[in-house]
Design an enzyme around this catalytic site. Structure first.
Site, PDB file in Angstrom:
ATOM      1  CG  HIS A 111      -3.238  -0.603  -6.634  1.00 37.40           C
ATOM      2  ND1 HIS A 111      -3.506   0.046  -5.583  1.00 37.40           N
ATOM      3  CD2 HIS A 111      -3.146  -1.833  -6.525  1.00 37.40           C
ATOM      4  CE1 HIS A 111      -3.959  -0.898  -4.537  1.00 37.40           C
ATOM      5  NE2 HIS A 111      -3.361  -1.936  -4.969  1.00 37.40           N
ATOM      6  NE  ARG A 133      -4.281  -1.379  -0.150  1.00 36.98           N
ATOM      7  CZ  ARG A 133      -4.304  -2.280  -0.880  1.00 36.98           C
ATOM      8  NH1 ARG A 133      -3.272  -2.788  -1.614  1.00 36.98           N
ATOM      9  NH2 ARG A 133      -5.471  -3.324  -0.960  1.00 36.98           N
ATOM     10  CD  GLU A 153      -2.596   3.497  -5.207  1.00 39.36           C
ATOM     11  OE1 GLU A 153      -3.717   2.804  -5.466  1.00 39.36           O
ATOM     12  OE2 GLU A 153      -1.767   2.776  -4.798  1.00 39.36           O
TER      13      GLU A 153
END
Ligand SMILES: NC(=O)c1ccc[n+]([C@@H]2O[C@H](COP(=O)([O-])OP(=O)(O)OC[C@H]3O[C@@H](n4cnc5c(N)ncnc54)[C@H](O)[C@@H]3O)[C@@H](O)[C@H]2O)c1
Length: 345
Positions: free
Chosen positions: A293, A245, A274
């Site tokens: 991601h 993360r 993000e």
């Protein structure tokens, strides 16, 4: 016998009617004579209790499932998240409403470990740099000698966290002839021994590794864990890889370390913010490989995640405790156990 009602959140269907994840095979739901399945709408980003009436199990993508999403009929026994994150689900409300929440670690274990190895191999081999040299023609080819890669034999692969994904990374890296170190406060020494991993202090993972891979969850404790002080412990030849993360890494400190050549490079699938901002100075650095991601996103990843969710649904309607339960307290909850028992023939 009354059929079991299984609902999928409507965000599994794109606005054009096509499936969001075509490799999520719904045939097992169609083939199960006990199951009647359909979609529940995600409105304004969440699922409403009124739409959940009569539902026994929900397979949930991204819509929010909060305290106001539980139907009054008290039938719901399972929320199966598609993936391993569950920030969109109110876990406490699940327990309070006698509902199990499951996630699908088995679906991401191999794909994320593969993503980490992809970064290890691409960084050690200067893959992207050499791609650009080749495209530049003879002038680029002439510069290839200045971009020697590093071999992996005898180098140290380190992991912050040795759970589902961290352990799989070591399993997968076994044939590369590397040494393995890890830090995990909950590590099982027997598992570490079996994987050939030396358990060390957190700082020693940073000091000793040629590749520091972040494989712990984001929590109050791990937010900013990879900070300027820890980056300063790394060898100037070492690489940082974060697929866990973004906020676990202090991105400004990392950008500074990379810009000043205090570490060799980084592979990043996750970011503090993000979607990330294209103007972030991080993205101007040549020694960084970045992915949005999604490096682990493959047909097989989503097929396995979906299959794990359907297995959880089928376990529940067989009257069994499913795998991947998040709210472990539910397994001692008499009312939930009574729901399970109610499905048994
Ligand atoms: N990039 C992606 O698409 C993607 C996909 C799936 C999972 N992930 C992320 O990968 C990470 C690992 O997932 P997992 O399935 O292996 O989780 P997991 O819960 O199985 O393992 C995490 C491990 O980290 C350990 N840990 C907790 N705090 C720690 C600390 N302070 N220092 C060191 N170790 C610590 C835990 O004890 C546990 O063993 C998570 O952050 C998850 O969100 C990313």
């Amino acid at each position: 016998m009354e059929k079991v009602r299984v609902a999928l959140s409507s965000d599994f269907v794109l606005p054009d009617g096509k499936p969001a994840f075509p490799s999520f095979d719904l045939a097992a739901l169609d083939a199960d004579p006990r199951i009647d399945w359909g979609y529940v709408p995600v409105r304004d980003g969440r699922i409403a209790a009124a739409d959940m009436a009569g539902v026994d199990a929900l397979i949930l993508l991204a819509g929010r499932f909060d305290a106001g999403s539980f139907p009054r009929d008290d039938k719901l026994a399972l929320v199966a998240r598609f993936g391993v994150g569950y920030d969109n689900v109110d876990v406490r409300a699940c327990s309070a409403n006698d509902v199990a929440l499951v996630i699908t670690p088995s679906g991401v274990r191999r794909p994320v470990a593969v993503a980490i190895m992809t970064f290890v191999l691409a960084l050690s081999g200067n893959l992207l740099v050499k791609d650009r040299l080749t495209r530049a023609g003879p002038e680029g080819w002439a510069r290839r000698g200045g971009h020697m890669g590093i071999g992996l034999v005898g180098r140290t692969l380190g992991s912050v966290g040795m759970g589902n994904i961290g352990a799989e990374l070591f399993r997968m890296a076994a044939p590369f002839g590397m040494s393995f170190v890890a830090h995990d406060p909950l590590a099982d020494p027997a598992v570490a021994r079996e994987l050939g991993v030396e358990l060390v202090s957190l700082d020693d993972v940073f000091r000793r590794s040629d590749f520091v891979c972040v494989n712990c969850p984001l929590s109050d404790e791990t937010r900013g864990l990879v900070n300027a002080a820890r980056l300063a412990l790394m060898k100037p030849t070492a690489f940082l890889i974060n697929t866990a993360r973004g906020p676990i890494v202090d991105q400004a400190a990392l950008t500074a370390a990379l810009t000043e050549g205090r570490i060799a490079g980084a592979g990043l699938d996750v970011f503090e913010r993000e979607p990330s901002d294209a103007s972030d100075p991080l993205f101007r650095l040549e020694n960084v490989i970045v992915t949005p991601h999604s490096l682990c996103w493959t047909d097989q990843c989503f097929a396995d995640i979906g299959a794990a969710d359907i297995r959880a649904v089928q376990a529940v309607i067989d009257g069994h405790v499913p795998e991947g339960i998040v709210n472990r307290d539910i397994t001692g909850n008499e009312r939930w156990l009574a729901k399970l028992a109610g499905y048994r023939p």
